[in-house]
Design an enzyme around this catalytic site. Structure first.
Site, PDB file in Angstrom:
ATOM      1  CG  ASN A  83      -2.681   2.204  -3.479  1.00  7.03           C
ATOM      2  OD1 ASN A  83      -1.994   0.893  -3.375  1.00  7.03           O
ATOM      3  ND2 ASN A  83      -1.981   3.348  -3.741  1.00  7.03           N
ATOM      4  NE  ARG A  87       6.998 -16.840   4.031  1.00 11.98           N
ATOM      5  CZ  ARG A  87       6.376 -17.854   4.626  1.00 11.98           C
ATOM      6  NH1 ARG A  87       5.606 -17.328   5.662  1.00 11.98           N
ATOM      7  NH2 ARG A  87       6.494 -19.194   4.569  1.00 11.98           N
ATOM      8  CG  HIS A 106       2.759   4.957  -6.173  1.00  6.95           C
ATOM      9  ND1 HIS A 106       2.513   6.218  -5.637  1.00  6.95           N
ATOM     10  CD2 HIS A 106       4.118   4.953  -6.633  1.00  6.95           C
ATOM     11  CE1 HIS A 106       3.252   7.234  -5.815  1.00  6.95           C
ATOM     12  NE2 HIS A 106       4.368   6.302  -6.219  1.00  6.95           N
ATOM     13  CD  GLU A 148      -1.000   6.618  -6.509  1.00  4.52           C
ATOM     14  OE1 GLU A 148      -2.065   7.247  -6.445  1.00  4.52           O
ATOM     15  OE2 GLU A 148      -0.673   6.411  -5.272  1.00  4.52           O
ATOM     16  CG  HIS A 187      -1.172  10.520   2.001  1.00  3.42           C
ATOM     17  ND1 HIS A 187      -0.247   9.784   1.012  1.00  3.42           N
ATOM     18  CD2 HIS A 187      -0.711  10.664   3.116  1.00  3.42           C
ATOM     19  CE1 HIS A 187       0.726   9.330   1.831  1.00  3.42           C
ATOM     20  NE2 HIS A 187       0.551   9.945   3.201  1.00  3.42           N
TER      21      HIS A 187
END
Length: 240
Positions: free
Chosen positions: A7, A18, A43, A70, A191
């Site tokens: 991810n 920035r 995501h 996702e 997760h």
């Protein structure tokens, strides 16, 4: 061997801090694949605080491994973006607007009809569907009734409790995984999985096809380097 999908949201967060294009998200995705990742996960959220909607299109052009998008299909432009890009997999997550990170799985019973319609829409476009669920066999059974291809187990509770009692922490995930196997569902997880807890999880969860890891992996890469870190995570996914 269980596949590793990286991810890259945190890379986008750093870039956006920035306002420019450093680090370049496309280059990082290409590097992750070159270093051995079997998938790229993003995501996008409606506020575009990390992944920008344009990123979804840019990455579609270059990702050659599994492309996993996702998010919450009821928020923002998620449906439009996914259907326009047709990733390998869409993972449906019940995020609320403004949530810092994903913090719960779907109630697959209460949202059965909604999920059924979403699953059918994506599958009709040739997109594999995974539904984010808590480690509860009842929710797994509910997911099966939606017609989804896979589920993704939400592993925060495992990660939080791993240090105290790993056998107890993993028990509900084993039960959920066994139910998924019984029902013929593919199984993903993600997760807060990291180098400390990943190997034990992989070795004890039957039928684990894929893990999606971002925050811990990118954090480790600051110290260990991205190539080395990806290889270290991949080694955690090899059965002894």
């Amino acid at each position: 061997m269980t596949k590793l999908s990286v991810n890259i949201n945190k890379i986008a967060t750093l870039r956006n801090s920035r306002g420019g294009d450093l680090p370049n998200l496309v280059k990082v995705a290409l590097d992750c694949e070159r270093f051995g990742a079997e998938g790229i996960t993003i995501h996008p959220r409606p506020d575009e605080r990390h992944i920008r909607y344009q990123d979804v299109y840019d990455l579609k052009e270059i990702v050659t491994t599994e492309y996993n998008i996702e998010g919450n299909p009821t928020e923002g432009r998620f449906m439009e973006i996914v259907l326009a890009n047709k990733p390998t997999q869409v993972t449906l997550v019940p995020d609320k607007i403004g949530a810092i990170t994903s913090n719960a799985g779907w109630d697959t019973l209460a949202f059965k009809q909604t999920l059924q319609e979403l699953v059918k829409t994506f599958q009709n476009e040739g997109i594999r569907v995974s539904i984010f669920v808590d480690p509860d066999p009842v929710m797994v059974e509910g997911a099966k009734e939606t017609g989804t291809d896979r589920i993704e187990l939400y592993t925060e509770s495992y990660a939080q409790n791993y240090g105290q009692n790993r056998e107890q922490a993993i028990a509900p995930f084993v039960a959920a995984a066994e139910k998924a196997q019984e029902m013929g569902l593919g199984l993903n997880a993600g997760h807060d999985l990291n180098l400390e807890n990943l190997s034990y999880f992989q070795q004890n969860i039957p039928g684990l096809l894929e893990v999606s890891i971002g925050h811990a992996l990118i954090s480790d890469a600051l110290y260990l380097g991205l190539e080395n870190t990806i290889q270290m995570y991949k080694r955690q996914l090899i059965n002894d």
